[in-house]
Design an enzyme around this catalytic site. Structure first.
Site, short mmCIF file in Angstrom:
data_model
loop_
_atom_site.label_atom_id
_atom_site.label_comp_id
_atom_site.label_asym_id
_atom_site.label_seq_id
_atom_site.Cartn_x
_atom_site.Cartn_y
_atom_site.Cartn_z
N CYS A 1 -8.40 3.68 -4.12
CA CYS A 1 -9.39 3.07 -5.03
C CYS A 1 -10.75 3.01 -4.33
CB CYS A 1 -8.94 1.68 -5.48
SG CYS A 1 -7.70 1.72 -6.80
N HIS B 1 -5.40 2.87 -11.24
CA HIS B 1 -4.52 2.45 -10.14
C HIS B 1 -3.07 2.31 -10.65
CE1 HIS B 1 -3.34 0.64 -6.30
NE2 HIS B 1 -2.56 -0.12 -7.05
N ASN C 1 5.63 11.68 -3.45
CA ASN C 1 6.56 10.76 -2.80
C ASN C 1 6.58 9.47 -3.61
OD1 ASN C 1 7.26 12.43 -0.56
ND2 ASN C 1 5.26 11.99 0.34
N HIS D 1 -0.82 4.19 -4.38
CA HIS D 1 -1.65 4.64 -5.51
C HIS D 1 -1.17 6.06 -5.78
CE1 HIS D 1 -5.84 4.83 -7.56
NE2 HIS D 1 -5.22 5.97 -7.84
N HIS E 1 -0.24 9.67 -6.14
CA HIS E 1 -0.98 10.84 -5.68
C HIS E 1 -0.07 12.05 -5.63
CE1 HIS E 1 0.53 8.57 -2.21
NE2 HIS E 1 0.67 9.72 -1.59
N HIS F 1 0.45 15.64 -3.87
CA HIS F 1 0.05 16.49 -2.74
C HIS F 1 0.07 17.95 -3.21
CE1 HIS F 1 0.84 13.46 0.57
NE2 HIS F 1 1.62 12.95 -0.37
#
Ligand code: AMP
Ligand code: ZN
Length: 114
Positions: free
Chosen positions: A7, A46, A87, A98, A100, A102
Site C-alpha cells: 500500500c 488492499h 503464494n 497484500h 500479489h 509474481h
C-alpha cells in the site's frame, strides 16, 4: 493496511520501479528477484490474500492476468514463456499480506511442483 508495504508503494511513500499503473492495478520490480525478470502485479485494493477474495473482485483478477500478459510482451518473453505464482497463506510462504502475482521469466524453470 497502514503498515502494508505494498500500500505504501501504491501511495508512493516508498520507492519502487513501477512498470505499469492504472487506477486499479500497479506492477513493479521485485526487490529481491528470483529470476532475471521478476515483476509483482498487484491490485490497488488492499486484498490480504487469495482467500479474502470477494465476488466483486472477479473482474479485477481477470484484468490482472491481461496486464501480466502485456508485461510479458513488453519484456519480450511472451513467446519464450513465463510463470505466474501466487503464494497464499503460511504453508505457501506468503510474506506480504497484500495479494500479489509474481511474474517470473527469463530463465528455464526446472522444479515444477504442478
Ligand atoms: P511472497 O513471499 O509471495 O509474499 O512475496 C513477497 C515478495 O515481495 C518477495 O518476492 C519480496 O522480494 C517482495 N518485496 C518485499 N518488499 C518489497 C519492496 N519494497 N519492493 C519490491 N518487492 C518487495
Ligand atoms: Zn496493502
Amino acid at each position: 493496511m497502514e503498515d502494508c508495504i505494498f500500500c505504501k508503494i501504491i501511495k508512493k511513500e516508498i520507492p519502487a520501479t513501477i512498470l505499469y499503473e492504472d487506477d486499479e492495478i500497479i506492477a513493479f520490480k521485485d526487490i529481491n528477484p528470483a529470476a532475471p525478470i521478476h515483476i509483482l502485479v498487484i491490485p490497488k485494493k488492499h486484498i490480504p490474500s487469495l482467500v479474502e477474495l470477494e465476488k466483486e473482485d472477479e473482474l479485477l483478477i481477470g484484468k490482472i492476468y491481461t496486464i501480466i500478459n502485456k508485461l510479458a510482451e513488453a519484456q519480450g518473453v511472451k513467446e519464450s514463456g513465463y510463470r505466474v505464482i501466487v503464494n497464499c497463506g503460511k504453508d505457501a510462504g506468503q510474506e506480504v499480506g497484500h495479494l500479489h502475482f509474481h511474474l517470473l521469466a527469463g530463465a528455464k524453470f526446472g522444479d515444477k511442483i504442478v
